[in-house]
Design a protein around this motif. Structure first.
Motif, PDB file in Angstrom:
ATOM      1  N   THR A 173      93.856  26.072  17.697  1.00  0.00           N
ATOM      2  CA  THR A 173      93.315  27.347  17.221  1.00  0.00           C
ATOM      3  C   THR A 173      93.783  27.661  15.808  1.00  0.00           C
ATOM      4  OG1 THR A 173      95.163  28.666  18.090  1.00  0.00           O
ATOM      5  CG2 THR A 173      93.301  28.236  19.582  1.00  0.00           C
ATOM      6  N   HIS A 174      94.888  26.988  15.370  1.00  0.00           N
ATOM      7  CA  HIS A 174      95.421  27.136  14.026  1.00  0.00           C
ATOM      8  C   HIS A 174      95.816  28.577  13.708  1.00  0.00           C
ATOM      9  CE1 HIS A 174      93.204  23.239  12.569  1.00  0.00           C
ATOM     10  NE2 HIS A 174      94.192  22.999  13.408  1.00  0.00           N
ATOM     11  N   THR A 175      96.146  29.355  14.743  1.00  0.00           N
ATOM     12  CA  THR A 175      96.621  30.711  14.487  1.00  0.00           C
ATOM     13  C   THR A 175      98.027  30.688  13.894  1.00  0.00           C
ATOM     14  OG1 THR A 175      97.392  30.831  16.788  1.00  0.00           O
ATOM     15  CG2 THR A 175      95.202  31.730  16.299  1.00  0.00           C
ATOM     16  N   ASP A 176      98.784  29.654  14.225  1.00  0.00           N
ATOM     17  CA  ASP A 176     100.132  29.510  13.675  1.00  0.00           C
ATOM     18  C   ASP A 176     100.538  28.051  13.845  1.00  0.00           C
ATOM     19  OD1 ASP A 176     102.571  30.152  12.558  1.00  0.00           O
ATOM     20  OD2 ASP A 176     103.479  30.675  14.483  1.00  0.00           O
ATOM     21  N   TRP A 177     100.977  27.419  12.765  1.00  0.00           N
ATOM     22  CA  TRP A 177     101.331  26.014  12.859  1.00  0.00           C
ATOM     23  C   TRP A 177     102.612  25.842  13.675  1.00  0.00           C
ATOM     24  CZ3 TRP A 177      99.518  21.221  11.220  1.00  0.00           C
ATOM     25  CH2 TRP A 177      98.258  21.246  10.585  1.00  0.00           C
ATOM     26  N   PRO A 178     102.601  24.924  14.643  1.00  0.00           N
ATOM     27  CA  PRO A 178     103.798  24.687  15.448  1.00  0.00           C
ATOM     28  C   PRO A 178     104.817  23.849  14.682  1.00  0.00           C
ATOM     29  CG  PRO A 178     102.088  23.151  16.081  1.00  0.00           C
ATOM     30  CD  PRO A 178     101.474  24.072  15.055  1.00  0.00           C
ATOM     31  N   SER A 179     106.035  23.868  15.191  1.00  0.00           N
ATOM     32  CA  SER A 179     107.082  23.028  14.609  1.00  0.00           C
ATOM     33  C   SER A 179     106.936  21.600  15.136  1.00  0.00           C
ATOM     34  CB  SER A 179     108.457  23.566  14.984  1.00  0.00           C
ATOM     35  OG  SER A 179     108.658  23.432  16.396  1.00  0.00           O
ATOM     36  N   LEU A 180     107.661  20.679  14.520  1.00  0.00           N
ATOM     37  CA  LEU A 180     107.663  19.299  14.981  1.00  0.00           C
ATOM     38  C   LEU A 180     108.140  19.225  16.428  1.00  0.00           C
ATOM     39  CD1 LEU A 180     107.427  16.242  14.477  1.00  0.00           C
ATOM     40  CD2 LEU A 180     109.760  16.294  13.573  1.00  0.00           C
ATOM     41  N   THR A 181     109.165  20.000  16.762  1.00  0.00           N
ATOM     42  CA  THR A 181     109.687  20.006  18.129  1.00  0.00           C
ATOM     43  C   THR A 181     108.626  20.457  19.122  1.00  0.00           C
ATOM     44  OG1 THR A 181     111.934  20.439  17.341  1.00  0.00           O
ATOM     45  CG2 THR A 181     111.456  20.965  19.648  1.00  0.00           C
ATOM     46  N   GLU A 182     107.859  21.480  18.758  1.00  0.00           N
ATOM     47  CA  GLU A 182     106.813  21.984  19.649  1.00  0.00           C
ATOM     48  C   GLU A 182     105.712  20.954  19.863  1.00  0.00           C
ATOM     49  OE1 GLU A 182     106.622  26.776  19.060  1.00  0.00           O
ATOM     50  OE2 GLU A 182     106.080  25.558  17.321  1.00  0.00           O
ATOM     51  N   VAL A 183     105.335  20.271  18.806  1.00  0.00           N
ATOM     52  CA  VAL A 183     104.280  19.257  18.935  1.00  0.00           C
ATOM     53  C   VAL A 183     104.755  18.097  19.801  1.00  0.00           C
ATOM     54  CG1 VAL A 183     102.849  17.595  17.688  1.00  0.00           C
ATOM     55  CG2 VAL A 183     103.208  19.873  16.749  1.00  0.00           C
ATOM     56  N   LEU A 184     105.979  17.659  19.587  1.00  0.00           N
ATOM     57  CA  LEU A 184     106.513  16.568  20.401  1.00  0.00           C
ATOM     58  C   LEU A 184     106.627  16.983  21.867  1.00  0.00           C
ATOM     59  CD1 LEU A 184     109.290  15.131  18.064  1.00  0.00           C
ATOM     60  CD2 LEU A 184     107.186  13.974  18.772  1.00  0.00           C
ATOM     61  N   SER A 185     107.016  18.223  22.112  1.00  0.00           N
ATOM     62  CA  SER A 185     107.102  18.716  23.485  1.00  0.00           C
ATOM     63  C   SER A 185     105.734  18.700  24.157  1.00  0.00           C
ATOM     64  CB  SER A 185     107.672  20.139  23.498  1.00  0.00           C
ATOM     65  OG  SER A 185     107.595  20.698  24.797  1.00  0.00           O
ATOM     66  N   ALA A 186     104.710  19.133  23.431  1.00  0.00           N
ATOM     67  CA  ALA A 186     103.357  19.136  24.001  1.00  0.00           C
ATOM     68  C   ALA A 186     102.878  17.722  24.277  1.00  0.00           C
ATOM     69  CB  ALA A 186     102.402  19.851  23.052  1.00  0.00           C
ATOM     70  N   GLU A 187     103.169  16.796  23.366  1.00  0.00           N
ATOM     71  CA  GLU A 187     102.721  15.414  23.563  1.00  0.00           C
ATOM     72  C   GLU A 187     103.454  14.769  24.734  1.00  0.00           C
ATOM     73  OE1 GLU A 187     102.582  13.161  19.916  1.00  0.00           O
ATOM     74  OE2 GLU A 187     100.729  14.205  19.390  1.00  0.00           O
ATOM     75  N   GLU A 188     104.726  15.106  24.880  1.00  0.00           N
ATOM     76  CA  GLU A 188     105.472  14.594  26.025  1.00  0.00           C
ATOM     77  C   GLU A 188     104.873  15.111  27.332  1.00  0.00           C
ATOM     78  OE1 GLU A 188     109.801  15.379  28.073  1.00  0.00           O
ATOM     79  OE2 GLU A 188     109.754  15.095  25.905  1.00  0.00           O
ATOM     80  N   ARG A 189     104.592  16.406  27.370  1.00  0.00           N
ATOM     81  CA  ARG A 189     104.051  17.000  28.592  1.00  0.00           C
ATOM     82  C   ARG A 189     102.630  16.525  28.871  1.00  0.00           C
ATOM     83  NH1 ARG A 189     104.196  23.019  27.572  1.00  0.00           N
ATOM     84  NH2 ARG A 189     104.637  22.522  25.398  1.00  0.00           N
ATOM     85  N   LYS A 190     101.826  16.375  27.827  1.00  0.00           N
ATOM     86  CA  LYS A 190     100.413  16.044  28.018  1.00  0.00           C
ATOM     87  C   LYS A 190     100.202  14.591  28.436  1.00  0.00           C
ATOM     88  CE  LYS A 190      95.982  15.818  25.589  1.00  0.00           C
ATOM     89  NZ  LYS A 190      95.256  16.023  24.317  1.00  0.00           N
ATOM     90  N   THR A 191     101.022  13.686  27.932  1.00  0.00           N
ATOM     91  CA  THR A 191     100.775  12.254  28.154  1.00  0.00           C
ATOM     92  C   THR A 191     101.940  11.526  28.797  1.00  0.00           C
ATOM     93  OG1 THR A 191      99.268  12.181  26.256  1.00  0.00           O
ATOM     94  CG2 THR A 191     100.172  10.080  27.019  1.00  0.00           C
ATOM     95  N   ALA A 192     103.135  11.708  28.254  1.00  0.00           N
ATOM     96  CA  ALA A 192     104.262  10.868  28.662  1.00  0.00           C
ATOM     97  C   ALA A 192     104.621  11.038  30.131  1.00  0.00           C
ATOM     98  CB  ALA A 192     105.483  11.175  27.785  1.00  0.00           C
ATOM     99  N   VAL A 193     104.580  12.263  30.626  1.00  0.00           N
ATOM    100  CA  VAL A 193     105.051  12.521  31.988  1.00  0.00           C
ATOM    101  C   VAL A 193     104.173  11.843  33.022  1.00  0.00           C
ATOM    102  CG1 VAL A 193     105.386  14.320  33.726  1.00  0.00           C
ATOM    103  CG2 VAL A 193     106.276  14.638  31.418  1.00  0.00           C
TER     104      VAL A 193
END
Length: 343
Positions: A173-193
């Protein structure tokens, strides 16, 4: 390490258990589910088998069934992801929503009705895949206590993956850019798990591994999954479409928030990249400008280095658990070569 042969029979059996041929709609959904489940390297079932055999498991009859379950879970998430992202191609073929959309158009539906039919067909196909995945685990030939441990892991993986998917959409949505930590957390939850940690854990549970071992394998899977997702992000911009079957324009046109973008945004080159990041009609010529700027910014090299670091951590963890060297090497090879391929 291929699992394509031994898991396909179990997969077909599970597909039959959740589909119906009693109507035109049933046959359409059954075909869509088979098409969505076809192809791929079947590395998730291979992870189940490798963990089970590497830990001296003694339930070989259950391995194909559980392997089919993780493949069906992947199918469910992929189909729903294509609905969410509006993707029309995957592995060089039309996605499930695109296929249902095309079928409706051929039958004379107007664009709005065809779009609705495409979404409905895909959502229902993904639901059937999810149902088949859970049923496969619940009916696996293993003691009740083992099945219950596996179902707990599957429940957890589904819940975590849903949160990662929603975070990914929120970032878009680009309402607010996430931090690197937030992006990595989302990628871990979305795919890695679900793609890496879960298959390794299920194989370990089938082998009667204790909780400490199962948790350690989850860590291996999460690191490997992060490497795999970061590699996928690289392929979405720098990959060879003829090899991957994945568009190298869709992520740029969408303005997908990835580690690649978050890193680049902190560099002077972002001023050149930003006008084209999320440009709906981005051409290949302008995409070349973006790719070159990402390389000058060091963003590509930064993500490639992260891939290698995560793979190394995963390989070290697998080796400490006493898993076969062949498995450790195979896990590493899943991510590194494609991440460092030609742009």
């Amino acid at each position: 390490m291929s699992a394509a042969g031994w898991v396909d029979g179990a997969l077909e059996e599970r597909l039959r258990s959740v589909t119906s041929a009693d109507s035109e709609e049933g046959r359409s959904l059954a075909q869509a589910l088979r098409d969505a489940s076809a192809g791929g390297k079947r590395f998730r079932p291979a992870l189940v088998a490798s963990a089970h055999h590497g830990l001296a498991g003694r339930r070989p009859d259950a391995v194909p069934v559980v392997g089919a379950a993780v493949e069906l879970l992947h199918t469910a998430f992929v189909v729903h992801d294509d609905v969410i992202d509006g993707d029309t191609t995957r592995r060089g073929r039309p996605t499930v929503p695109a296929s249902f959309h095309a079928a409706a158009s051929r039958n004379g539906a107007d664009p709005r009705a065809a779009h609705t039919y495409g979404l409905a067909g895909a959502v229902l196909t993904g639901d059937l895949a999810l149902s088949a995945a859970i049923r496969a685990v619940a009916t696996a030939p293993a003691p009740r206590a083992v099945v219950e441990r596996m179902l707990d892991l599957v429940d957890h993986a589904i819940a975590v993956t849903a949160t990662g998917e929603l975070a990914d959409v929120r970032f878009a949505t680009h309402t607010d850019w996430p931090s690197l930590t937030e992006v990595l957390s989302a990628e871990e939850r979305k795919t890695a798990v679900y793609s890496f940690a879960l298959p390794l854990q299920l194989g370990a549970v089938l082998a009667d591994a204790d909780d400490e071992c199962v948790n350690a394998l989850a860590d291996v899977g999460r690191h490997l999954g992060l490497a795999f997702q970061l590699r996928d992000d690289l392929l979405g911009v720098f990959g060879d479409e003829q090899v991957t079957g994945k568009s190298t324009l869709s992520d740029l046109r969408e303005g997908k928030v990835t580690v690649l973008a978050v890193h680049a945004r902190r560099t002077p080159e972002w001023a050149e990249i930003e006008p084209h990041w999320g440009e709906p009609d981005l051409t290949e010529e302008r995409a070349v400008v973006v790719r070159r700027a990402l390389e000058r910014a060091g963003s590509r090299a930064h993500v490639e280095a992260m891939v290698e670091e995560y793979v190394g951590t995963a390989a070290d963890g697998a080796a400490r658990l006493g898993l076969p060297a062949e498995l450790v090497q195979w896990l590493s090879a899943l991510c590194v070569p494609a991440a460092t391929g030609a742009a």
